[in-house]
Design an enzyme around this catalytic site. Sequence first.
Site, mmCIF file in Angstrom:
data_model
loop_
_atom_site.group_PDB
_atom_site.id
_atom_site.type_symbol
_atom_site.label_atom_id
_atom_site.label_comp_id
_atom_site.label_asym_id
_atom_site.label_seq_id
_atom_site.Cartn_x
_atom_site.Cartn_y
_atom_site.Cartn_z
ATOM 1 N N ASP A 54 -6.675 -5.015 -5.140
ATOM 2 C CA ASP A 54 -6.177 -4.179 -4.087
ATOM 3 C C ASP A 54 -5.014 -3.595 -4.413
ATOM 4 O OD1 ASP A 54 -5.937 -2.644 -1.816
ATOM 5 O OD2 ASP A 54 -6.523 -3.926 -0.427
ATOM 6 N N SER A 132 -2.257 15.410 -10.510
ATOM 7 C CA SER A 132 -2.926 16.404 -10.083
ATOM 8 C C SER A 132 -2.288 17.696 -10.140
ATOM 9 C CB SER A 132 -3.654 16.188 -8.632
ATOM 10 O OG SER A 132 -4.165 17.319 -8.331
ATOM 11 N N TYR A 147 -2.001 13.842 0.089
ATOM 12 C CA TYR A 147 -2.465 13.643 -1.089
ATOM 13 C C TYR A 147 -1.278 14.400 -2.028
ATOM 14 C CZ TYR A 147 -5.218 14.234 -5.419
ATOM 15 O OH TYR A 147 -5.543 14.244 -6.795
ATOM 16 N N LYS A 151 1.245 12.771 -4.361
ATOM 17 C CA LYS A 151 1.186 12.832 -5.960
ATOM 18 C C LYS A 151 2.459 13.244 -6.604
ATOM 19 C CE LYS A 151 -3.101 11.684 -7.285
ATOM 20 N NZ LYS A 151 -3.221 10.364 -8.255
#
Length: 250
Positions: A54, A132, A147, A151
């Site tokens: 994890d 991304s 997100y 990122k």
Amino acid sequence: MRTVVVGASSGIGRCIGIGLGRRGARVALLARRLERLERAAREAGSDALAIPCDVTDPGSCRTAIDAAASELGGIDALVYAPAIGPLARLVDLDADTWRRAFDTNVIGAALVTAAAVPHLSAAEGRAVYLSSVSASLTPPWPGLGAYVVSKAALDKLVDAWRAEHADIGFTRLVVGDTGGGTGDSQTEFAAGWDPKLSAELGPIWFQRGLLSGSLMDVADLVEIVHAVLRTGPSASLPSVVITPRARKAR
Ligand SMILES: NC(=O)c1ccc[n+]([C@@H]2O[C@H](COP(=O)([O-])OP(=O)(O)OC[C@H]3O[C@@H](n4cnc5c(N)ncnc54)[C@H](OP(=O)(O)O)[C@@H]3O)[C@@H](O)[C@H]2O)c1
């Protein structure tokens, strides 16, 4: 090539783990869902390993990387794929969701790398981080604030690692839209999204040209990761971009 792939229980990370294993790498596949990893390891090759990890738990990161290094006899290559992309407008994002995104997408990458660095350094190895286009190339996508912001932080983290460990090849792999593979290898990125909000935001993403409608074949992405990891230690590959190409209707 002794390779650790983190985030290998679904989607792109699973495709990369299996793809590298089938190309002759000795792979250790890490994520939280052990049963999924064991299935992936069976597809990757007879010597592939499944190790629970994890990335939001510092102890788990260290234990898993130590186990991988010990079983593999060192680490030549690391691929970091875990990410979560909670769908919510910024006004609705609570602190826990922000923290979860940073814990998974950024801090986990830092902790896993810290544990792997002595091994990567000894091997003049390489580490690849899945980033991304929505963080690195396009304007932010409405609804994916946590997100894209995390990122973007990951992008800087990769540069920061390179600044401190020039002997290791750190690569940010900027990825465009792909559905991953099939079955367990399908992307689960949007699994938890509210369908109503998703239906509201989808047309906006199209209107703004953020979503092209084209999906890249994940096999091409796996080829790129393989090529990056095989590149010799004289070359630095700070950033690689792979996006879908519009194709003629067939
Ligand atoms: N799909 C796309 O079109 C696309 C486009 C650009 C970039 N990317 C990037 O590609 C990467 C993979 O995306 P995907 O679409 O394949 O997503 P996915 O199917 O949701 O896969 C995410 C992976 O991360 C693991 N993970 C999540 N939280 C974790 C944690 N706390 N500890 C350990 N592992 C954890 C998941 O495994 P467990 O749940 O078993 O832990 C799973 O293996 C991401 O970094 C994403 O940003 C994807």
